[in-house]
Design an enzyme around this catalytic site. Structure first.
Site, PDB file in Angstrom:
ATOM      1  N   GLY A 155     -45.654 -30.979 -13.025  1.00 17.33           N
ATOM      2  CA  GLY A 155     -46.174 -32.084 -13.820  1.00 17.33           C
ATOM      3  C   GLY A 155     -45.516 -32.282 -15.173  1.00 17.33           C
ATOM      4  O   GLY A 155     -45.056 -33.374 -15.495  1.00 17.33           O
ATOM      5  N   ARG A 212     -47.293 -43.225  -5.843  1.00 19.22           N
ATOM      6  CA  ARG A 212     -47.436 -42.497  -4.571  1.00 19.22           C
ATOM      7  C   ARG A 212     -47.514 -43.439  -3.369  1.00 19.22           C
ATOM      8  O   ARG A 212     -47.161 -43.054  -2.258  1.00 19.22           O
ATOM      9  CB  ARG A 212     -48.672 -41.603  -4.608  1.00 19.22           C
ATOM     10  CG  ARG A 212     -48.454 -40.427  -5.511  1.00 19.22           C
ATOM     11  CD  ARG A 212     -49.581 -39.455  -5.448  1.00 19.22           C
ATOM     12  NE  ARG A 212     -49.145 -38.186  -6.017  1.00 19.22           N
ATOM     13  CZ  ARG A 212     -49.944 -37.179  -6.299  1.00 19.22           C
ATOM     14  NH1 ARG A 212     -51.229 -37.288  -6.064  1.00 19.22           N
ATOM     15  NH2 ARG A 212     -49.467 -36.063  -6.799  1.00 19.22           N
ATOM     16  N   GLY A 214     -47.955 -28.129  -6.924  1.00 21.40           N
ATOM     17  CA  GLY A 214     -48.223 -26.850  -6.263  1.00 21.40           C
ATOM     18  C   GLY A 214     -47.249 -26.524  -5.143  1.00 21.40           C
ATOM     19  O   GLY A 214     -46.755 -25.395  -5.047  1.00 21.40           O
ATOM     20  N   LYS A 227     -47.556 -19.724 -19.274  1.00 19.97           N
ATOM     21  CA  LYS A 227     -47.791 -18.308 -18.966  1.00 19.97           C
ATOM     22  C   LYS A 227     -46.838 -17.702 -17.959  1.00 19.97           C
ATOM     23  O   LYS A 227     -46.464 -18.355 -16.990  1.00 19.97           O
ATOM     24  CB  LYS A 227     -49.212 -18.168 -18.417  1.00 19.97           C
ATOM     25  CG  LYS A 227     -50.259 -18.451 -19.452  1.00 19.97           C
ATOM     26  CD  LYS A 227     -51.618 -18.277 -18.857  1.00 19.97           C
ATOM     27  CE  LYS A 227     -52.669 -18.364 -19.945  1.00 19.97           C
ATOM     28  NZ  LYS A 227     -54.007 -18.308 -19.372  1.00 19.97           N
TER      29      LYS A 227
HETATM   30  P1  AMP Z   1     -47.457 -24.678 -17.167  1.00 13.13           P
HETATM   31  O1  AMP Z   1     -48.549 -25.498 -16.539  1.00 13.13           O
HETATM   32  O2  AMP Z   1     -47.614 -23.211 -16.981  1.00 13.13           O
HETATM   33  O3  AMP Z   1     -46.077 -25.181 -16.795  1.00 13.13           O
HETATM   34  O4  AMP Z   1     -47.602 -24.870 -18.728  1.00 13.13           O
HETATM   35  C1  AMP Z   1     -47.496 -26.107 -19.357  1.00 13.13           C
HETATM   36  C2  AMP Z   1     -48.153 -26.018 -20.701  1.00 13.13           C
HETATM   37  O5  AMP Z   1     -47.543 -25.001 -21.458  1.00 13.13           O
HETATM   38  C3  AMP Z   1     -48.041 -27.281 -21.510  1.00 13.13           C
HETATM   39  O6  AMP Z   1     -49.326 -27.816 -21.662  1.00 13.13           O
HETATM   40  C4  AMP Z   1     -47.475 -26.803 -22.851  1.00 13.13           C
HETATM   41  O7  AMP Z   1     -48.132 -27.367 -23.962  1.00 13.13           O
HETATM   42  C5  AMP Z   1     -47.754 -25.325 -22.806  1.00 13.13           C
HETATM   43  N1  AMP Z   1     -46.829 -24.567 -23.668  1.00 13.13           N
HETATM   44  C6  AMP Z   1     -45.490 -24.537 -23.579  1.00 13.13           C
HETATM   45  N2  AMP Z   1     -44.985 -23.771 -24.559  1.00 13.13           N
HETATM   46  C7  AMP Z   1     -46.013 -23.314 -25.294  1.00 13.13           C
HETATM   47  C8  AMP Z   1     -46.130 -22.478 -26.439  1.00 13.13           C
HETATM   48  N3  AMP Z   1     -45.049 -21.966 -27.047  1.00 13.13           N
HETATM   49  N4  AMP Z   1     -47.355 -22.212 -26.902  1.00 13.13           N
HETATM   50  C9  AMP Z   1     -48.430 -22.739 -26.302  1.00 13.13           C
HETATM   51  N5  AMP Z   1     -48.403 -23.530 -25.219  1.00 13.13           N
HETATM   52  C10 AMP Z   1     -47.201 -23.824 -24.729  1.00 13.13           C
END
Ligand code: AMP
Length: 394
Positions: free
Chosen positions: A352, A37, A375, A199
């Site tokens: 990230g 950074r 973000g 999610k």
């Molecule tokens: P996000 O911050 O919403 O982009 O989510 C990232 C996280 O989603 C990472 O830590 C991944 O390990 C988790 N992730 C991705 N696919 C899956 C899955 N099929 N089951 C559980 N966790 C997941």
């Protein structure tokens, strides 16, 4: 929106206050463990000092919540910057106001100063007008080069702009804004988005915004299972958000009406437990047993997604295709990263986890642009106008 960029502004001999993002990781001895950074701002700094500006840098570090926390001082950052720029950096450890101004008045043309952690002062996060005015005492010209904090309206990126006439964006910020515009406003087509991660709830705003802009959306990661549920399928013990099943179904319906292709995994890597050493198997997406968790996309999905990516002209990517932190379930994410790297499309990656995967594979130079923000990048994808960007639009 009309934003002035640093290379359109006259900074010669002026006091240029630059909001940077030096929120760097450090260990327990306050040793900086990654200076990306800081190095990322060097072009902006050099441009100013080569023109004889007096540069005053403002940043936050961590979350001291308006209190002085010695363990979150920017002093080590000043030392690192001094090492990188091969020059002395004046460290201003006084609160913005008369004393800080007196310290900055000792600067000569071409000098650089760094202010103490701006979040030590309660006015910063409150976007307090009076605090912004005090900061403005240090500036003839204001430059914002901290895109990663652009989704926050704070005094050092919002209130201050009311009290400095000449405001603009530095080179990092310029890149973020320009690449994003290129990808979203008038993209070369076919244009697709790859959206993954845990999610649906955290990506719902993005999905709703991009549906009218892209030609296709690849959905992977844990969020795919909520879509399967909306299609009436069994998802076993996989991540699934019951209360978003209806929304997921609505997105599928909207996409169909608008002629947007949604690509969901056609096969899934499953295991019995959320553990790297849990034995894995590959099954079709519509045959997930009750006792299994889907943790990655399968080889046929990788093939279909990769073909789609290779035939695209613009790709925006956020979020992993599986629980990629576990090596046994990282193949999907890594393969998609490779497909984006090998494609000749304009590729913009942010968030990230996708960036971590790209860095781990050593292919960051194969992407057209990697956003420095988490973000702020997500909020741009949601179609929001970022407060700090709006503040520069005069
Ligand atoms: P996000 O911050 O919403 O982009 O989510 C990232 C996280 O989603 C990472 O830590 C991944 O390990 C988790 N992730 C991705 N696919 C899956 C899955 N099929 N089951 C559980 N966790 C997941």
């Amino acid at each position: 929106m009309t934003i002035k960029y640093l290379d359109q502004m006259d900074v010669s001999g002026k006091r240029v206050l630059i909001r940077v993002d030096y929120n760097v990781p450090y260990d327990k001895n306050m040793k900086i463990t990654d200076d990306t950074r800081i190095t990322a701002t060097i072009d902006t700094l050099n441009y100013c000092i080569e023109r004889g500006a007096k540069v005053i840098l403002v940043s936050h570090l961590g979350r001291p919540d308006g209190k002085v926390v010695p363990g979150m001082s920017l002093k080590p950052v000043a030392e690192k910057l001094s090492e990188l720029m091969k020059k002395k950096i004046l460290f201003i450890d006084a609160e913005p106001g008369d004393k800080a101004k007196a310290m900055s008045d000792t600067m000569m043309n071409g000098d650089i100063a760094l202010l103490e952690n701006i979040r030590f002062y309660p006015g910063e996060e409150k976007n307090d007008d009076a605090f912004g005015k005090k900061l403005a005492l240090l500036a003839d010209v204001y430059i914002n080069d901290a895109f990663a904090t652009a989704h926050r309206g704070h005094a050092s990126n919002d209130a201050i702009t009311k009290y400095v006439k000449d405001c603009g964006a530095g080179f990092l910020m310029k890149n973020e804004i320009e690449y994003f515009k290129k990808a979203m406003d008038n993209p070369a087509r076919p244009m697709g988005a790859i959206i993954g991660g845990a999610k649906v709830s955290s990506k719902l705003g993005i999905l709703k915004n991009i549906i009218g802009k892209v030609d296709f959306i690849i959905i992977g990661g844990g969020m795919a299972f909520t879509f399967y549920k909306a299609m009436g399928l069994n998802t076993g013990k996989s991540l699934m958000e019951k209360d978003l099943v209806k929304e997921a179904g609505e997105i599928l319906r909207q996409a169909k009406i608008s002629g947007i292709e949604i690509l969901l995994p056609v096969d899934v890597v499953v295991a019995s437990e959320f553990k790297d050493d849990s034995p894995k198997s590959i099954i079709p997406f519509d045959k997930i047993p009750d006792d299994k968790i889907g943790l990655d996309i399968g080889p046929e999905s990788i093939k279909q997604f990769s073909d789609k990516i290779k035939n695209s002209k613009t790709i925006v990517w956020n979020g992993p295709m599986g629980a990629f932190e576990m090596p046994n379930f990282s193949i999907g994410t890594n393969s998609i990263a490779m497909a984006v790297a090998e494609s000749e499309c304009l590729s913009i990656v942010g968030g990230g986890d996708s960036v971590t995967a790209i860095n781990q594979l050593g292919i960051s130079d194969k992407m057209s642009y990697i956003s420095t923000a988490g973000g702020a990048f997500l909020e741009l994808l949601e179609g929001k106008i970022l407060p700090a960007v709006k503040a520069l639009d005069k």
